[in-house]
Design a protein around this motif. Structure first.
Motif, PDB file in Angstrom:
ATOM      1  N   ASP A 159       0.828  -1.207   0.000  1.00 38.13           N
ATOM      2  CA  ASP A 159       0.000   0.000   0.000  1.00 38.13           C
ATOM      3  C   ASP A 159       0.861   1.255   0.000  1.00 38.13           C
ATOM      4  O   ASP A 159       1.949   1.300   0.596  1.00 38.13           O
ATOM      5  CB  ASP A 159      -0.931   0.010   1.215  1.00 38.13           C
ATOM      6  N   GLU A 171       0.334   4.160   1.422  1.00 39.80           N
ATOM      7  CA  GLU A 171       0.461   4.818   2.720  1.00 39.80           C
ATOM      8  C   GLU A 171       1.578   4.199   3.539  1.00 39.80           C
ATOM      9  O   GLU A 171       2.356   4.901   4.194  1.00 39.80           O
ATOM     10  CB  GLU A 171      -0.866   4.736   3.473  1.00 39.80           C
ATOM     11  N   ARG A 174       5.230   6.033   4.845  1.00 39.36           N
ATOM     12  CA  ARG A 174       5.770   6.050   6.210  1.00 39.36           C
ATOM     13  C   ARG A 174       7.212   5.557   6.244  1.00 39.36           C
ATOM     14  O   ARG A 174       8.076   6.156   6.897  1.00 39.36           O
ATOM     15  CB  ARG A 174       4.911   5.182   7.127  1.00 39.36           C
ATOM     16  N   LYS A 209       4.776  12.011   0.997  1.00 39.00           N
ATOM     17  CA  LYS A 209       3.446  12.239   1.559  1.00 39.00           C
ATOM     18  C   LYS A 209       2.406  11.389   0.841  1.00 39.00           C
ATOM     19  O   LYS A 209       2.403  11.305  -0.396  1.00 39.00           O
ATOM     20  CB  LYS A 209       3.061  13.717   1.436  1.00 39.00           C
ATOM     21  N   HIS A 210       1.537  10.778   1.625  1.00 40.38           N
ATOM     22  CA  HIS A 210       0.435   9.999   1.053  1.00 40.38           C
ATOM     23  C   HIS A 210      -0.796  10.886   0.947  1.00 40.38           C
ATOM     24  O   HIS A 210      -1.129  11.637   1.868  1.00 40.38           O
ATOM     25  CB  HIS A 210       0.121   8.793   1.936  1.00 40.38           C
ATOM     26  N   ALA A 259      -4.897  10.556   0.016  1.00 39.84           N
ATOM     27  CA  ALA A 259      -5.980   9.593  -0.196  1.00 39.84           C
ATOM     28  C   ALA A 259      -6.621   9.762  -1.563  1.00 39.84           C
ATOM     29  O   ALA A 259      -6.973   8.786  -2.226  1.00 39.84           O
ATOM     30  CB  ALA A 259      -7.032   9.747   0.898  1.00 39.84           C
ATOM     31  N   HIS A 295      -0.876   8.500  -5.661  1.00 43.21           N
ATOM     32  CA  HIS A 295      -1.218   8.830  -4.273  1.00 43.21           C
ATOM     33  C   HIS A 295      -0.012   9.260  -3.438  1.00 43.21           C
ATOM     34  O   HIS A 295      -0.116   9.351  -2.220  1.00 43.21           O
ATOM     35  CB  HIS A 295      -1.890   7.635  -3.605  1.00 43.21           C
TER      36      HIS A 295
END
Length: 301
Positions: free
Chosen positions: A50, A52, A56, A74-75, A77, A252
């Motif tokens: 994923d 996100e 991280r 940066k993610h 949405a 994203h």
């Protein structure tokens, strides 16, 4: 139903490393970080499904060398357009529309002391000039002013200069940005004229800070503190002094890379890493009461 495209970390890491080496304000550190990212990719550290989760992991590695909190993957949405900076701007616009233009609170407290909250960001000046001007003009009639930046995550240096124009009596040198390579620099000055009435440069002024106050909000607090114009009350801020640009590297994901560094004309340095040190340290939750008490005492004196 459309099946989401499987995340492929390698292109994201390759493009992030390229942008680092081309744009980061510290070229030597950029080379170290690019090598680190490619090594971690080869080790399988970024084998996640994923976006996100990848954001991280990569952000932790990007900040592991010099702790630069503006250096991030940066993610988002919502899918981002590929134009430079578009992902961040779209996210900011949504927050602007739901925060009364970044001025969620103007209130008159007891004793002629006003509190003006600027949050969640100091939005681009072309968006925020009207609500800021209205709020600052309203607050100009107060005998003392408390500027609440505890929940402010940063924003536009031009907006910092705009706000300072209401809080100083004359055009003042606030900051100098040195861009990558050091050959090009850009000075920031408070505006000589602002629409509406000014609070001015002599009445008591207090700035509230927290450990969440970041970036351009830190600049506003730091500039006013270094000029001896304001008393900062609260917690040490996060410590991010590098202006950055953003590039979309996945629908994203956006990488933000600092492209300059700030130098204050009074201190000769900035708040990077160290944060803005409050003049009156206290828990952020108590800082409004402390500042109000200080203001009342100053007015009584």
């Amino acid at each position: 139903m459309t099946t989401p495209t499987k995340l492929r970390p390698a292109p994201v890491i390759d493009e992030t490393a390229r942008l680092l080496t081309e744009h980061y304000v510290f070229p030597e550190i950029a080379e170290q970080l690019a090598h680190l990212l490619r090594r971690r990719l080869a080790e399988g550290a970024y084998d996640v499904d994923d976006a996100e989760g990848l954001a991280r992991l990569v952000t932790a590695d990007l900040q592991s060398v010099n702790g630069d909190r503006h250096l991030r993957l940066k993610h988002h949405a919502d899918p981002a357009t590929p134009q430079q900076g578009a992902a961040t701007q779209a996210s900011m616009r949504r927050e602007f529309d739901t925060s009364l233009g970044g001025v969620p609170r103007v209130e008159l407290l007891g004793g002629g002391v006003a509190v003006l909250e600027l949050a969640p960001m100091l939005f681009p000046l072309e968006w925020v000039a009207e609500p800021l001007s209205a709020a600052l003009t309203l607050a100009s009639r107060a005998q003392a002013l408390i500027l609440d930046l505890r929940a402010n995550r940063g924003g536009d240096p031009d907006t910092v200069a705009f706000v300072c124009g209401y809080l100083l009596d004359e055009r003042t040198h606030l900051n100098t940005m040195y861009w990558r390579g050091g050959a090009r620099k850009e000075q920031s000055w408070s505006l000589p004229y602002v629409p509406g009435a000014c609070f001015g440069g002599s009445k008591p002024l207090y700035v509230l800070s927290s450990n969440s106050t970041f970036s351009a909000a830190e600049e506003l607090a730091y500039d006013l503190q270094q000029l001896g114009r304001a008393v900062v009350v609260g917690e040490r801020t996060r410590g991010g002094a590098h202006p950055c640009d953003g590039w979309t590297v996945h629908p994203h994901l956006e990488v933000t890379v600092p492209v300059g560094r700030a130098v204050n004309p009074v201190s000769g340095t900035n708040w990077e890493g160290a944060g803005v040190q409050p003049d009156v340290p206290c828990a952020a939750v108590d800082s409004l009461d402390h500042a109000h008490t200080l203001a009342l005492a100053r007015l009584a004196g």
